[in-house]
Design a protein around this motif. Sequence first.
Motif, PDB file in Angstrom:
ATOM      1  N   GLU A 195      60.929  16.712  71.849  1.00 14.08           N
ATOM      2  CA  GLU A 195      60.923  18.115  72.259  1.00 14.08           C
ATOM      3  C   GLU A 195      60.841  18.336  73.754  1.00 14.08           C
ATOM      4  OE1 GLU A 195      61.282  21.435  70.406  1.00 14.08           O
ATOM      5  OE2 GLU A 195      60.088  20.349  69.020  1.00 14.08           O
ATOM      6  N   ILE A 196      61.699  19.214  74.103  1.00 13.13           N
ATOM      7  CA  ILE A 196      61.721  19.495  75.547  1.00 13.13           C
ATOM      8  C   ILE A 196      60.650  20.268  76.135  1.00 13.13           C
ATOM      9  CG2 ILE A 196      62.932  20.742  77.201  1.00 13.13           C
ATOM     10  CD1 ILE A 196      65.358  21.027  75.509  1.00 13.13           C
ATOM     11  N   ALA A 197      60.122  20.926  75.117  1.00 18.89           N
ATOM     12  CA  ALA A 197      58.742  21.793  75.534  1.00 18.89           C
ATOM     13  C   ALA A 197      57.596  20.471  76.079  1.00 18.89           C
ATOM     14  CB  ALA A 197      58.213  22.499  74.515  1.00 18.89           C
ATOM     15  N   LEU A 198      57.609  19.344  75.698  1.00 20.04           N
ATOM     16  CA  LEU A 198      56.682  18.533  75.906  1.00 20.04           C
ATOM     17  C   LEU A 198      56.914  17.710  77.249  1.00 20.04           C
ATOM     18  CD1 LEU A 198      56.170  16.420  72.458  1.00 20.04           C
ATOM     19  CD2 LEU A 198      54.907  18.413  73.465  1.00 20.04           C
ATOM     20  N   THR A 224      62.164  32.885  72.886  1.00 18.09           N
ATOM     21  CA  THR A 224      61.595  33.307  74.054  1.00 18.09           C
ATOM     22  C   THR A 224      61.713  32.203  74.879  1.00 18.09           C
ATOM     23  OG1 THR A 224      59.626  32.256  73.445  1.00 18.09           O
ATOM     24  CG2 THR A 224      59.675  34.501  72.874  1.00 18.09           C
ATOM     25  N   THR A 225      62.475  31.145  74.380  1.00 18.64           N
ATOM     26  CA  THR A 225      62.619  29.978  75.362  1.00 18.64           C
ATOM     27  C   THR A 225      64.089  29.799  75.830  1.00 18.64           C
ATOM     28  OG1 THR A 225      62.446  28.384  73.690  1.00 18.64           O
ATOM     29  CG2 THR A 225      60.388  29.150  75.049  1.00 18.64           C
ATOM     30  N   ARG A 226      64.936  30.619  75.685  1.00 17.77           N
ATOM     31  CA  ARG A 226      66.331  30.502  75.999  1.00 17.77           C
ATOM     32  C   ARG A 226      66.700  30.133  77.412  1.00 17.77           C
ATOM     33  NH1 ARG A 226      68.676  31.364  71.211  1.00 17.77           N
ATOM     34  NH2 ARG A 226      67.887  33.130  69.988  1.00 17.77           N
ATOM     35  N   ARG A 251      52.637  26.749  81.782  1.00 14.38           N
ATOM     36  CA  ARG A 251      51.532  26.948  82.915  1.00 14.38           C
ATOM     37  C   ARG A 251      50.716  28.277  82.724  1.00 14.38           C
ATOM     38  NH1 ARG A 251      54.923  27.026  87.903  1.00 14.38           N
ATOM     39  NH2 ARG A 251      55.551  25.176  86.796  1.00 14.38           N
ATOM     40  N   ALA A 252      51.300  29.266  82.288  1.00 13.07           N
ATOM     41  CA  ALA A 252      50.601  30.554  81.844  1.00 13.07           C
ATOM     42  C   ALA A 252      49.322  30.274  81.017  1.00 13.07           C
ATOM     43  CB  ALA A 252      51.399  31.452  81.619  1.00 13.07           C
ATOM     44  N   SER A 309      61.594  28.629  81.136  1.00 11.74           N
ATOM     45  CA  SER A 309      60.715  29.442  80.152  1.00 11.74           C
ATOM     46  C   SER A 309      59.773  28.500  79.530  1.00 11.74           C
ATOM     47  CB  SER A 309      61.633  30.126  78.907  1.00 11.74           C
ATOM     48  OG  SER A 309      62.560  29.150  78.313  1.00 11.74           O
ATOM     49  N   PHE A 310      60.104  27.114  79.240  1.00 12.10           N
ATOM     50  CA  PHE A 310      58.942  26.290  78.774  1.00 12.10           C
ATOM     51  C   PHE A 310      57.797  26.176  79.873  1.00 12.10           C
ATOM     52  CE2 PHE A 310      62.695  24.411  76.634  1.00 12.10           C
ATOM     53  CZ  PHE A 310      62.141  24.719  75.226  1.00 12.10           C
TER      54      PHE A 310
END
Length: 754
Positions: A270-273, A539-541, A551-552, A545-546
């Motif tokens: 997964e890209i988010a990781l 929300t991650t287009r 970070r937030a 955004s990830f």
Amino acid sequence: MTNNLFADIILPLAVRGRFTYSIPDNIEAEIRPGVIVNVQFGRRMVYSGIVCRVHDNQPEFKNVKPVIRVISGTPLINTSQLKLWQWISEYYLCSEGEVMKAAMPNELSLSNFKSRFESFIKLSRGFTDEELNEILDKLKKAPRQQEILSAYIRLTGYSKGREILPVAKSLLLSESHSSAGILDVLIDKGFLATISLPVSRISEKDSFREPVKQLSKAQTAAFKSIKSQFAEKDIVLLHGVTSSGKTEIYIHLIEEQLKLGKQVLYMLPEIALTTQIILRLKRHFGPVTGVYHSRFSDPEKVEIWKRVAENGLLNGYRLILGVRSSLFLPFSNLGLIIVDEEHDGSYKQHDPAPRYHARDSAIMLASVHKAKTILGSASPSVESYNNAVNGKYGLAELKERFGLIKLPSIVLANTREAYRKKLMVSHFTPELLQAMDQALAKEEQIILFQNRRGFSPYIECSDCGWIPVCIQCAVNLTYHKGIGKLVCHYCGYTSDMPSKCGNCHSTGMVTRGFGTEKIEDEIKIVFPSARVARMDQDTTRNKNSFNKLIRAFEERRIDVLIGTQMISKGLDFENLTVVGILNADNLLNYPDFRAHERSFQLMEQVSGRAGRRQKQGKVVIQTSDPANKIIRLVLRHDYVNMFRMQSEERRTFNYPPYCRIVKISIKHKDRVQLNYYSDLLGRELKEIFGKRVLGPESPVISQVQLWYIKIILIKIEKEKPPAKAKQLIIEAIDRLEKEKGASTLRIAIDVDPY
Ligand code: ADP
Ligand code: ZN
Ligand code: ZN
């Protein structure tokens, strides 16, 4: 004139096979495997293709066409890559051209690909310190020239004997508050010189470097066990509970490989990781670490590609962190591949071909390089664990969390009962609300998981039950409140929210079910002072955004993060103590033989985000069926019994790992024609394979983008090599495609569908 040499070439086409062209004398010297050339195909088309073999066997057909020109003198694809492409095309029944299209950034095969160059300034020669002082003293009357030279010395730290470093012209001018005209004078005088250098498109900050962490006793034991098993086996499965420190073990294995001068590929589903792990890796290994995923632009991908190819040179990448397509980078010297979260379904590409599984292809890639593979997971796939149990793979285990923190405690919240007793607040049970209250009071953080994006999965007329569906697909439209539209999640079709029922014209249209967007809305109402954010496809287009969301959350600017499976895996947050799974039922009720395995994995995975550092976390699972067998196993974190149960079922009903599945999907825009041709293929296949053939059947979603769909499954015995059966399948499909009228069908083959 041509001599008698020919080149077999891979063209980016869905046609199986390689294509043979003659090699004109004048370019013979340049033609080697891996080189890109232009050739004519058909009457008019010119393609860029990859040379994969040069030989002198005259082809049997007449009018062999010549190679038109060579695009890249140096090979862009190495022989290891060609071997992998060939394996993927044979195993997954697709053309090498389809692999080529998936593997290469588009711009790599264009003749006009250009790096971006920028002007840099450097000293014209290695001046001594005395000489420089003298020059500065000459320049006393030209203070602005003097300032430029001083700025150069300041920026590069130049003194005699040191390397002459270039400084970007723009930086030098801004540092010295000077103009290009004055700089030109210094160049004319012969003190400074201009050079043009390619600049990186990839922004990277070199973080400060740290030695790798010392492993705990349990980690050391697992690390040693992996290494000793590698002496005999090429693949080891690392089964370690969530937060047991698997990543730290990978880091130690990587360090060893880099010291040996080898490359390492670290795959994630997964890209988010990649956001968190890349920082962890760069902290130890610095700029040899690169990341690769689909959000990069094509020119960025080309740069990463080149830096992987430049392994060992300045700027070369030796450690790549990437998603499934990173498998195709031009590694020359791999020592180790890590497939983290190896059970994850996103490793399998569904559409278009090549429909490859990146874990299984990684194992092949490793064998091409004579490298080792480590598969890691807290809840391995039934396939991989089975391979470990029967000795094909090694097995290493970590049964405790790092720091001996307990696995999260799991609370089941019965939604049916809560609804009956009127205790539900919107979609939240008292158990979940209480856990959230307690966490928020202690300023701890919360993740809420719901596997559906949008506001509500469908809307309905409260009078007659009419539901708006997509005009192109057999699915209900999902309501997205943010954009105020109904959206099809299969084809992207959107329509306005109807104010009246399309059937009875009643105005009583109501939303049904809930997605992440609705949860976000309602959490904001229930906990008005909490800071709430959402992480899903919508929300991650944007590319960053990830990073921003993660970070937030790390910096505690978000209290409650709501998300889809994107937030369920691998993320490591210090202050996250409560996880809520809002609806376990829709995971369990999915019609697929892997649904139970998957829901166990997903629940285990998302639970694993809670309580990773200091104290035990808490997970609330909302379900209408608390007695469900899978849920009971999740409650005890009992992977092994989940494996036994699933394994038994698969054996009884003959599913992988006890057989191989080839899935054929047949599509047509006309339902009658589809039925005719799919029945025909079904009969043909049954003549060959008998009872091994299931279907043709309509899948759950029986129409997408106007194409009706039928599925045929073929179960092939595990004991026999599958090549023969696959050949028979291909031949049957080829025969069908030659039938009259069959050219309007679309047929796709999926080997090991996942
Ligand atoms: P997993 O990959 O199994 O989920 P991680 O490697 O992310 O586990 O480890 C979980 C947490 O424990 C991380 O925050 C990690 O930094 C920390 N950790 C793991 N091993 C060590 C170690 N040997 N020394 C210090 N911290 C560690
Ligand atoms: Zn109605
Ligand atoms: Zn649609």
